[in-house]
Motif scaffolding. Structure first.
Motif, mmCIF file in Angstrom:
data_model
loop_
_atom_site.group_PDB
_atom_site.id
_atom_site.type_symbol
_atom_site.label_atom_id
_atom_site.label_comp_id
_atom_site.label_asym_id
_atom_site.label_seq_id
_atom_site.Cartn_x
_atom_site.Cartn_y
_atom_site.Cartn_z
ATOM 1 N N VAL A 105 -63.787 -37.282 -36.531
ATOM 2 C CA VAL A 105 -62.449 -37.763 -36.155
ATOM 3 C C VAL A 105 -62.096 -37.290 -34.752
ATOM 4 O O VAL A 105 -61.558 -38.062 -33.934
ATOM 5 N N ALA A 106 -62.401 -36.018 -34.451
ATOM 6 C CA ALA A 106 -62.101 -35.493 -33.115
ATOM 7 C C ALA A 106 -62.880 -36.244 -32.038
ATOM 8 O O ALA A 106 -62.327 -36.579 -30.973
ATOM 9 N N ALA A 107 -64.150 -36.516 -32.292
ATOM 10 C CA ALA A 107 -64.959 -37.246 -31.312
ATOM 11 C C ALA A 107 -64.402 -38.650 -31.077
ATOM 12 O O ALA A 107 -64.361 -39.131 -29.935
ATOM 13 N N PHE A 108 -63.952 -39.312 -32.155
ATOM 14 C CA PHE A 108 -63.385 -40.650 -32.016
ATOM 15 C C PHE A 108 -62.086 -40.615 -31.205
ATOM 16 O O PHE A 108 -61.877 -41.442 -30.316
ATOM 17 N N VAL A 109 -61.215 -39.632 -31.516
ATOM 18 C CA VAL A 109 -59.941 -39.535 -30.796
ATOM 19 C C VAL A 109 -60.176 -39.223 -29.319
ATOM 20 O O VAL A 109 -59.553 -39.834 -28.427
ATOM 21 N N ILE A 110 -61.072 -38.271 -29.045
ATOM 22 C CA ILE A 110 -61.344 -37.910 -27.647
ATOM 23 C C ILE A 110 -61.972 -39.079 -26.904
ATOM 24 O O ILE A 110 -61.685 -39.316 -25.726
ATOM 25 N N LEU A 111 -62.829 -39.844 -27.599
ATOM 26 C CA LEU A 111 -63.429 -41.028 -26.970
ATOM 27 C C LEU A 111 -62.366 -42.042 -26.596
ATOM 28 O O LEU A 111 -62.398 -42.628 -25.495
ATOM 29 N N ARG A 112 -61.398 -42.268 -27.483
ATOM 30 C CA ARG A 112 -60.336 -43.229 -27.189
ATOM 31 C C ARG A 112 -59.453 -42.761 -26.046
ATOM 32 O O ARG A 112 -58.921 -43.580 -25.283
ATOM 33 N N ILE A 113 -59.257 -41.429 -25.926
ATOM 34 C CA ILE A 113 -58.363 -40.914 -24.886
ATOM 35 C C ILE A 113 -59.046 -40.848 -23.533
ATOM 36 O O ILE A 113 -58.495 -41.259 -22.506
ATOM 37 N N THR A 114 -60.290 -40.305 -23.519
ATOM 38 C CA THR A 114 -60.971 -40.048 -22.239
ATOM 39 C C THR A 114 -62.022 -41.090 -21.895
ATOM 40 O O THR A 114 -62.432 -41.194 -20.729
ATOM 41 N N GLY A 115 -62.476 -41.841 -22.892
ATOM 42 C CA GLY A 115 -63.543 -42.795 -22.634
ATOM 43 C C GLY A 115 -64.924 -42.178 -22.587
ATOM 44 O O GLY A 115 -65.910 -42.866 -22.340
ATOM 45 N N GLN A 116 -65.022 -40.856 -22.810
ATOM 46 C CA GLN A 116 -66.301 -40.144 -22.796
ATOM 47 C C GLN A 116 -66.756 -39.878 -24.230
ATOM 48 O O GLN A 116 -65.966 -39.429 -25.068
ATOM 49 N N PRO A 117 -68.045 -40.119 -24.555
ATOM 50 C CA PRO A 117 -68.497 -39.944 -25.939
ATOM 51 C C PRO A 117 -68.605 -38.490 -26.372
ATOM 52 O O PRO A 117 -68.407 -38.184 -27.546
ATOM 53 N N LEU A 162 -67.048 -27.088 -18.883
ATOM 54 C CA LEU A 162 -65.747 -26.442 -19.000
ATOM 55 C C LEU A 162 -64.744 -27.257 -19.801
ATOM 56 O O LEU A 162 -63.599 -26.824 -19.983
ATOM 57 N N ASP A 163 -65.163 -28.445 -20.272
ATOM 58 C CA ASP A 163 -64.258 -29.286 -21.053
ATOM 59 C C ASP A 163 -64.451 -29.075 -22.556
ATOM 60 O O ASP A 163 -64.209 -29.986 -23.357
ATOM 61 N N VAL A 164 -64.870 -27.871 -22.946
ATOM 62 C CA VAL A 164 -65.059 -27.585 -24.377
ATOM 63 C C VAL A 164 -63.788 -27.030 -25.008
ATOM 64 O O VAL A 164 -63.783 -26.734 -26.207
ATOM 65 N N GLN A 165 -62.723 -26.852 -24.223
ATOM 66 C CA GLN A 165 -61.504 -26.244 -24.774
ATOM 67 C C GLN A 165 -60.985 -26.943 -26.034
ATOM 68 O O GLN A 165 -60.625 -26.261 -27.003
ATOM 69 N N PRO A 166 -60.914 -28.297 -26.065
ATOM 70 C CA PRO A 166 -60.429 -28.927 -27.303
ATOM 71 C C PRO A 166 -61.289 -28.597 -28.519
ATOM 72 O O PRO A 166 -60.779 -28.463 -29.635
ATOM 73 N N TRP A 167 -62.591 -28.452 -28.316
ATOM 74 C CA TRP A 167 -63.489 -28.146 -29.424
ATOM 75 C C TRP A 167 -63.303 -26.708 -29.902
ATOM 76 O O TRP A 167 -63.418 -26.434 -31.100
ATOM 77 N N VAL A 168 -62.984 -25.823 -28.976
ATOM 78 C CA VAL A 168 -62.810 -24.403 -29.328
ATOM 79 C C VAL A 168 -61.437 -24.156 -29.945
ATOM 80 O O VAL A 168 -61.324 -23.489 -30.981
ATOM 81 N N PHE A 169 -60.398 -24.703 -29.342
ATOM 82 C CA PHE A 169 -59.035 -24.352 -29.738
ATOM 83 C C PHE A 169 -58.386 -25.344 -30.704
ATOM 84 O O PHE A 169 -57.341 -25.034 -31.280
ATOM 85 N N LEU A 170 -58.974 -26.520 -30.888
ATOM 86 C CA LEU A 170 -58.397 -27.503 -31.804
ATOM 87 C C LEU A 170 -59.345 -27.880 -32.942
ATOM 88 O O LEU A 170 -58.964 -27.840 -34.110
ATOM 89 N N VAL A 171 -60.572 -28.234 -32.588
ATOM 90 C CA VAL A 171 -61.493 -28.749 -33.600
ATOM 91 C C VAL A 171 -61.921 -27.668 -34.586
ATOM 92 O O VAL A 171 -61.801 -27.843 -35.812
#
Length: 493
Positions: A59-71, A129-138
């Motif tokens: 779910v997190a990967a899908f949401v981040i993909l929709r927001i940033t366009g990055q897989p 350095l863009d791992v923050q969402p995975w560390v602090f949210l996921v």
């Protein structure tokens, strides 16, 4: 008379017949059956943790993909792989901690915290350095979902155990009085999953102790375990046991599949006060003095007052509604004020919503002969002084909500021993006096363990256990169990 019913366990086939079974007709415990449901329960726990990880990360990967366009495929797969690898390394799936106690949850939290740290370090190492969402949210979301699933699985296991299923067959070995105490405790707390099926004690080879057949003497424990296939050998206090005999028993039990558990002499001391250490090659059990001050107590003070203030604000509509109902009921005062004894014997005025008639204290003297409580307590299951509104308030402990103001004023705590009346403390023995070393609480071990259904001796024992073994984690557990006890209205009258 109806025959007892064989009911299937949610984690395997029925292990015992539900219903009273004479000791002489009980089937022999089966090590194979016990191992089977244990393996299935562990497999369900592992599957639930892996499923929670997969669902949250997908779910997190899908949401981040929709927001940033990055897989962010590497981020997602790396986080999932880290969690699945770290949890077994942190022994979060160890069979001995599943289904009982706080250690299961602690290991799960430690494993997921370590996973978050490793993901963050990997991000720094590889420049991601863009791992923050995975560390602090996921990862925290995985933790919340996994903890919730573990809780639901544990409740299902406990329900099965209350029906006599998914139990571990136990051989108890020790003095008759200590063995009898163990038998009574395992029957009272069936959710622990122990069922004492046989006993070895002293020189006796036959007879019964607390309804359990004596299988042999203490020097025959290992032989009896091999014959019966018991999963746990619970060694209780007896002069027979010395270091050499315990060591030899542990050797003799190797290869039987039985776990040896030794009950310490200090049976009521547990938690953070017990520490194992080695001195001069000898294993020693260190018992630290109970802490009644310091940093942890300061944290408790701050948390108590902050939570009390928040609850008063959030519950203010409910508080006003109850006040109106009490006032309209008979026109008497809304609050009931009573002198209680707090920390170090100081007295304070405790406030509650009035649940009885106005002259309840004056009527009490005429009702002493109908007291249903033991010791210095006064309780009646059908107290004629209780009003119609008061009966509902008392059943769900709503009459105790104004005690939040006592907590806010620093006179009480959210969790602690029951606040006694001054006349009760006059009759206290030395053990009961130790209840006054800490602030009394709105709730405590006495409430989550049966409330008004407890005997005086049992309530004192539970309060002393809280005083001696207090910890912040214990407070959280008691508050959670209090919510369940109050919503169910168990033991309140």
């Amino acid at each position: 008379m109806d025959e007892p019913e064989d009911r299937p366990s949610p984690f395997g086939e029925a292990l015992v017949r539900v219903g009273p079974t004479p000791v002489s007709r009980r089937p022999k415990p089966s090590k194979v059956d016990a191992a089977r449901w244990e393996r299935r329960y562990r497999a369900v726990v592992i599957s639930s943790d892996v499923a929670a990880t997969a669902v949250v990360i997908a779910v997190a990967a899908f949401v981040i993909l929709r927001i940033t366009g990055q897989p962010y495929f590497l981020h997602a797969s790396g986080t999932a792989a880290t969690i699945v690898c770290v949890l077994p390394m942190s022994r979060a799936w160890n069979q001995h901690v599943l289904g009982e106690g706080a250690e299961e949850y602690r290991r799960l939290i430690r494993g997921l915290a370590a996973s978050a740290i490793l993901v963050a370090l990997a991000g720094l190492l590889f420049g991601a350095l863009d791992v923050q969402p995975w560390v602090f949210l996921v990862v925290p979301t995985v933790a919340v979902l996994a903890l919730f699933q573990r809780y639901l699985l544990r409740q299902a296991l406990h329900r099965a155990r209350r029906r006599g299923q998914c139990m571990l067959p136990v051989m108890a070995a020790g003095a008759p009085d200590t063995v009898a105490e163990l038998v009574h405790r395992t029957r009272a707390d069936a959710h622990v999953g122990w069922r004492v099926e046989a006993v070895c004690t002293g020189e006796r080879g036959t007879g019964e102790i607390a309804g359990v057949a004596v299988a042999g003497r203490l020097d025959q424990v290992a032989d009896q375990v091999r014959r019966g296939g018991y999963r746990v050998v619970a060694v209780t206090a007896d002069p027979y046991w010395n270091p050499d005999r315990l060591r030899r028993l542990a050797w003799d039990l190797e290869g039987t599949g039985a776990e040896m558990v030794v009950a310490p002499v200090l049976m009521e001391v547990a938690g953070p006060r017990l520490n194992f250490s080695g001195v001069l090659g000898m294993p020693l059990l260190r018992v630290s003095a109970p802490s009644f001050g310091g940093g942890r107590r300061m944290i408790k003070e701050v948390v108590d007052r902050a939570v009390a203030a928040c609850l008063i604000v959030l519950l203010s509509p409910l508080l006003l509604t109850i006040a109106l109902l009490v006032k309209c009921g008979d026109g008497g005062p809304v609050f009931y004020r009573q002198r209680r004894v707090g920390r170090d014997g100081t007295t304070f005025t405790m406030i509650k919503f009035r649940s009885m008639v106005v002259d309840a204290d004056a009527v009490r003297a005429r009702l002493l002969a109908s007291n249903d409580a033991a010791g210095p307590l006064f309780k009646m299951r059908r107290d004629p002084r209780v009003t119609r509104v008061g009966a509902v308030l008392r059943r769900y402990s709503l009459d105790e909500l104004p005690q939040l103001f006592n907590v806010l004023a620093g006179r009480m705590s959210l969790v602690g021993p029951r606040p006694p009346l001054p006349e009760e403390t006059v009759t206290y023995e030395r053990a009961a006096q130790r209840r006054l070393l800490v602030k009394p609480g709105i709730t405590g071990l006495w409430q989550v363990s049966g409330r008004s259904d407890l005997s005086w001796e049992e309530s004192v024992r539970l309060d002393l256990r809280y005083v001696e073994d207090w910890s912040l984690a214990l407070d959280v557990a008691i508050l959670w169990k209090t919510a369940r006890a109050v919503l169910g209205g168990r033991g309140a009258y």
